[in-house]
Design a protein around this motif. Sequence first.
Motif, PDB file in Angstrom:
ATOM      1  N   VAL A  25      41.441  33.833  48.149  1.00 13.98           N
ATOM      2  CA  VAL A  25      40.744  32.629  48.609  1.00 13.98           C
ATOM      3  C   VAL A  25      39.953  32.003  47.461  1.00 13.98           C
ATOM      4  O   VAL A  25      39.968  30.776  47.274  1.00 13.98           O
ATOM      5  CB  VAL A  25      39.818  32.964  49.792  1.00 13.98           C
ATOM      6  N   LEU A  26      39.264  32.829  46.678  1.00 14.86           N
ATOM      7  CA  LEU A  26      38.511  32.310  45.543  1.00 14.86           C
ATOM      8  C   LEU A  26      39.431  31.646  44.521  1.00 14.86           C
ATOM      9  O   LEU A  26      39.083  30.615  43.935  1.00 14.86           O
ATOM     10  CB  LEU A  26      37.717  33.441  44.888  1.00 14.86           C
ATOM     11  N   ALA A  27      40.600  32.239  44.304  1.00 14.53           N
ATOM     12  CA  ALA A  27      41.566  31.639  43.378  1.00 14.53           C
ATOM     13  C   ALA A  27      42.113  30.330  43.928  1.00 14.53           C
ATOM     14  O   ALA A  27      42.392  29.391  43.171  1.00 14.53           O
ATOM     15  CB  ALA A  27      42.704  32.619  43.109  1.00 14.53           C
ATOM     16  N   SER A  28      42.251  30.250  45.249  1.00  9.49           N
ATOM     17  CA  SER A  28      42.846  29.064  45.867  1.00  9.49           C
ATOM     18  C   SER A  28      41.911  27.865  45.881  1.00  9.49           C
ATOM     19  O   SER A  28      42.384  26.730  46.021  1.00  9.49           O
ATOM     20  CB  SER A  28      43.287  29.386  47.301  1.00  9.49           C
ATOM     21  N   ILE A  29      40.607  28.080  45.768  1.00 11.63           N
ATOM     22  CA  ILE A  29      39.672  26.957  45.833  1.00 11.63           C
ATOM     23  C   ILE A  29      39.098  26.602  44.470  1.00 11.63           C
ATOM     24  O   ILE A  29      38.276  25.687  44.374  1.00 11.63           O
ATOM     25  CB  ILE A  29      38.515  27.255  46.816  1.00 11.63           C
ATOM     26  N   ASN A  30      39.544  27.287  43.421  1.00 11.12           N
ATOM     27  CA  ASN A  30      39.049  26.995  42.082  1.00 11.12           C
ATOM     28  C   ASN A  30      39.997  26.017  41.388  1.00 11.12           C
ATOM     29  O   ASN A  30      41.174  26.326  41.195  1.00 11.12           O
ATOM     30  CB  ASN A  30      38.929  28.283  41.261  1.00 11.12           C
ATOM     31  N   PRO A  31      39.527  24.829  41.009  1.00 16.92           N
ATOM     32  CA  PRO A  31      40.424  23.846  40.385  1.00 16.92           C
ATOM     33  C   PRO A  31      41.050  24.329  39.086  1.00 16.92           C
ATOM     34  O   PRO A  31      42.235  24.061  38.833  1.00 16.92           O
ATOM     35  CB  PRO A  31      39.505  22.638  40.143  1.00 16.92           C
ATOM     36  N   ALA A  32      40.294  25.030  38.258  1.00 16.00           N
ATOM     37  CA  ALA A  32      40.831  25.484  36.978  1.00 16.00           C
ATOM     38  C   ALA A  32      41.957  26.498  37.184  1.00 16.00           C
ATOM     39  O   ALA A  32      42.973  26.463  36.476  1.00 16.00           O
ATOM     40  CB  ALA A  32      39.717  26.093  36.133  1.00 16.00           C
TER      41      ALA A  32
END
Length: 283
Positions: A220-227
């Motif tokens: 989830v954290l990876a999915s919401i991080n633009p970079a």
Amino acid sequence: MKMSFHNPVLFKELKLRFRSPKSFVGIFFYLAAMCVFVFGFIFTTMSLTGVSYFRPTESMLLFAFLAFIQLGLVLFITPGLTAGAISSEREKQTLPILLTTSQSSFQIILGKLLSSVAFLMLLTVAALPVYSLVFLFGGISPMDFVRIFFFLFVTLLAIGSIGILFSTLIRRTIVSMIATYGMMLFLSVVTGFLLIIVLQVTRLNFTGVGPLPTSIVGHVLASINPAVLFATILSPAMGESIAEMTQVKFPVWIGYLIFYLSITVISLWLAVKKLRVNMKRFK
């Protein structure tokens, strides 16, 4: 359809924003800086490699740098353009006059949002000739180009909607801007930091027998991080690596779309609901 194509608030804001020569001067210096960066990168790479041509692999690296530059532009300029859209009207005491017009709350919010992000969209479109230089050297597919600009637009809308929401809820422009920048930093920096911590904790808890444990929080954290999303678009191997580390096969870009489109819709809906909240007390 009338709301979309006949919005006096949008037309008025666009005229005020682009009537000033400062907007076009800003575009000129932005494009000049992009051109200097591109040609400087090409000549520096050629001098370091000792060859008289630009390789496709280096072209991909240049495209990645340009994509992240525009991502940084969206993340750091959008809050400044949208966080004062409504609060500045309140501070100038022109908001009551605007609310007494025949324009609906949705038209006002949408007009403010679109006029605020129009300048950034113009910067993005104006940079297309600079991107065309990358295509001359190969190594980039048109679909990579389309994906980057599509997700830039999604990110721009989401951050802009958050700025409009805080501008509606908070009376002071400075406080609204701080809150918007804080949310932007959380989504772009804090989530990346938390992702590193979660993946490290997952690896430390791994006994070495069997596959890595599933980390839904990490995905989830990876999915919401633009970079992280841009890294997976530019390098599909990065997406496979994240799926391997989190043991979640759900594509990162789908999670990104769901999250940021939801943020956009919810922020605009709340802004529309809260715009006339004080007027309802006197009905």
